[in-house]
Design an enzyme around this catalytic site. Sequence first.
Site, mmCIF file in Angstrom:
data_model
loop_
_atom_site.group_PDB
_atom_site.id
_atom_site.type_symbol
_atom_site.label_atom_id
_atom_site.label_comp_id
_atom_site.label_asym_id
_atom_site.label_seq_id
_atom_site.Cartn_x
_atom_site.Cartn_y
_atom_site.Cartn_z
ATOM 1 N N ASP A 140 41.965 39.848 37.397
ATOM 2 C CA ASP A 140 42.436 39.735 38.422
ATOM 3 C C ASP A 140 43.338 38.253 39.119
ATOM 4 O O ASP A 140 43.040 37.563 38.515
ATOM 5 C CB ASP A 140 40.597 38.569 39.523
ATOM 6 C CG ASP A 140 40.740 39.737 40.980
ATOM 7 O OD1 ASP A 140 41.933 40.849 41.267
ATOM 8 O OD2 ASP A 140 39.853 39.179 42.255
ATOM 9 N N GLY B 112 48.111 40.290 42.451
ATOM 10 C CA GLY B 112 48.689 40.700 44.098
ATOM 11 C C GLY B 112 48.727 39.439 43.651
ATOM 12 O O GLY B 112 50.092 39.101 44.450
ATOM 13 N N ARG C 196 53.453 43.590 44.990
ATOM 14 C CA ARG C 196 52.422 43.352 44.375
ATOM 15 C C ARG C 196 52.592 43.942 43.099
ATOM 16 O O ARG C 196 51.805 43.420 41.814
ATOM 17 C CB ARG C 196 50.797 44.125 45.275
ATOM 18 C CG ARG C 196 50.405 43.433 46.175
ATOM 19 C CD ARG C 196 49.625 44.366 46.671
ATOM 20 N NE ARG C 196 48.311 45.152 45.822
ATOM 21 C CZ ARG C 196 47.276 43.649 45.592
ATOM 22 N NH1 ARG C 196 47.424 42.715 45.923
ATOM 23 N NH2 ARG C 196 46.516 43.404 44.205
ATOM 24 N N ASN D 112 40.049 50.929 42.931
ATOM 25 C CA ASN D 112 41.050 50.760 42.770
ATOM 26 C C ASN D 112 41.589 51.712 42.773
ATOM 27 O O ASN D 112 43.322 52.054 43.233
ATOM 28 C CB ASN D 112 41.432 50.407 41.633
ATOM 29 C CG ASN D 112 41.316 48.384 41.583
ATOM 30 O OD1 ASN D 112 40.785 48.197 40.392
ATOM 31 N ND2 ASN D 112 41.256 48.432 42.648
ATOM 32 N N ILE E 192 31.338 40.333 40.288
ATOM 33 C CA ILE E 192 31.299 41.230 39.353
ATOM 34 C C ILE E 192 32.368 43.116 39.599
ATOM 35 O O ILE E 192 32.737 43.032 38.617
ATOM 36 C CB ILE E 192 30.178 41.610 38.589
ATOM 37 C CG1 ILE E 192 29.499 40.209 38.724
ATOM 38 C CG2 ILE E 192 29.674 42.296 37.532
ATOM 39 C CD1 ILE E 192 30.385 39.239 37.360
ATOM 40 N N SER E 193 32.650 42.886 40.466
ATOM 41 C CA SER E 193 33.476 43.927 41.116
ATOM 42 C C SER E 193 32.980 45.156 40.493
ATOM 43 O O SER E 193 34.068 46.048 39.665
ATOM 44 C CB SER E 193 34.718 43.941 40.736
ATOM 45 O OG SER E 193 35.713 43.087 42.133
ATOM 46 N N GLU F 118 26.822 35.345 29.402
ATOM 47 C CA GLU F 118 27.392 33.749 30.035
ATOM 48 C C GLU F 118 28.686 33.757 30.622
ATOM 49 O O GLU F 118 29.149 35.261 30.376
ATOM 50 C CB GLU F 118 27.891 33.141 29.099
ATOM 51 C CG GLU F 118 26.581 32.622 28.291
ATOM 52 C CD GLU F 118 25.617 31.705 29.281
ATOM 53 O OE1 GLU F 118 26.106 30.702 30.210
ATOM 54 O OE2 GLU F 118 24.136 31.925 28.067
HETATM 55 C C1 IPE Z 1 38.722 44.054 39.648
HETATM 56 O O1 IPE Z 1 39.348 43.384 40.525
HETATM 57 C C2 IPE Z 1 39.097 45.473 38.993
HETATM 58 C C3 IPE Z 1 40.247 45.197 38.020
HETATM 59 C C4 IPE Z 1 40.622 43.842 37.792
HETATM 60 C C5 IPE Z 1 41.032 46.262 37.591
HETATM 61 P P1 IPE Z 1 39.227 43.529 42.397
HETATM 62 O O2 IPE Z 1 40.672 42.969 42.912
HETATM 63 O O3 IPE Z 1 39.967 44.044 42.403
HETATM 64 O O4 IPE Z 1 37.820 43.117 42.548
HETATM 65 P P2 IPE Z 1 37.962 43.115 44.013
HETATM 66 O O5 IPE Z 1 38.318 43.987 45.117
HETATM 67 O O6 IPE Z 1 38.631 41.381 44.403
HETATM 68 O O7 IPE Z 1 36.249 43.091 44.297
HETATM 69 C C1 IPE Z 2 43.518 42.814 39.071
HETATM 70 O O1 IPE Z 2 45.309 42.034 40.223
HETATM 71 C C2 IPE Z 2 44.679 44.464 38.756
HETATM 72 C C3 IPE Z 2 44.152 45.178 38.666
HETATM 73 C C4 IPE Z 2 42.525 45.586 40.276
HETATM 74 C C5 IPE Z 2 44.355 46.721 39.335
HETATM 75 P P1 IPE Z 2 44.718 42.790 41.538
HETATM 76 O O2 IPE Z 2 46.159 43.332 41.579
HETATM 77 O O3 IPE Z 2 43.764 42.906 42.058
HETATM 78 O O4 IPE Z 2 45.548 41.399 41.705
HETATM 79 P P2 IPE Z 2 45.054 40.142 43.147
HETATM 80 O O5 IPE Z 2 43.347 40.187 43.193
HETATM 81 O O6 IPE Z 2 45.417 40.728 44.591
HETATM 82 O O7 IPE Z 2 45.636 39.455 43.754
HETATM 83 MG MG MG Z 3 42.064 41.586 42.930
#
Ligand code: IPE
Ligand code: IPE
Ligand code: MG
Length: 250
Positions: free
Chosen positions: A21, A24, A34, A69, A196-197, A208
């Site tokens: 994560d 972006g 992003r 997503n 955990i999303s 853990e």
């Molecule tokens: C979780 O990240 C999904 C992936 C890393 C692929 P998200 O960025 O989508 O999760 P939230 O929205 O912060 O919970």
């Molecule tokens: C994780 O990075 C990648 C995916 C979920 C595909 P993000 O795109 O969620 O980046 P942030 O969390 O918005 O910074």
């Molecule tokens: Mg994210």
Amino acid sequence: MGFKEQIDLNRLPSHIAIIMDGNGRWAKKQGKLRVFGHQNGVAAVRDTVEAGAELGVKFMTLYAFSTENWNRPKLEVNALMELLINTIHKETKTLMDNNIRLNAIGDLESLPGRCHKNLLEAIKKTDANNRMTLTLALSYSARWEITHAIKNIAADVKAGKISPDHINDSLLEKYLSTAGIPDPELLIRTSGEYRISNFLLWQIAYSEFYFTSKLWPDFRREDLYEAIVNYQNRDRRFGGVNESTATGHA
Ligand code: IPE
Ligand code: IPE
Ligand code: MG
């Protein structure tokens, strides 16, 4: 002493799962789109997976794209799918060189046709590799996976293949997309979010958790080593009592 030297190779986690994560935010910090962050996340994947394989970790599972997503702007979703196609194509050689088997979990049918096709080809090509199994969670969510498993169990009950009396933990596991893969001992999430999303909800019952504020494109092997050392310093009790660490009245 570096983190790598502190790792006890006899007590490696056999399975490490990672919620990658922060792509972006990483891009935004530099005034970029992003998508730029996603592109730069590939180097982190390569380094982390290679390091895991070199250590002797048998399974790694990466959360690359969640069911939720799909709700992102079309431009970002398309760019991610395009990136996925190109990366799988380019990195198949790296997987072969490192003897890594590619696997995927999630609603793969929902991926664009070319993406699905490339993925299946790479999975087939790397099928005989046996140093590590790298599983990509794509269009994945744990609730989707569990619902899917329950549907299939219900169908098999209806067809008379199993009886409701036979439904237990281990049977349910066989219907999950991670069947045959041990539960992750260690779950890492980058970017400083503590959630955990919808990832591997069933499988992480006793994992853990390791959270780091590093954004995914900045994550490298040294960060993986640090997470493993942190994991190895924990006391895993599984609801029981660890005699060597237990304190209090006898
Ligand atoms: C979780 O990240 C999904 C992936 C890393 C692929 P998200 O960025 O989508 O999760 P939230 O929205 O912060 O919970
Ligand atoms: C994780 O990075 C990648 C995916 C979920 C595909 P993000 O795109 O969620 O980046 P942030 O969390 O918005 O910074
Ligand atoms: Mg994210």
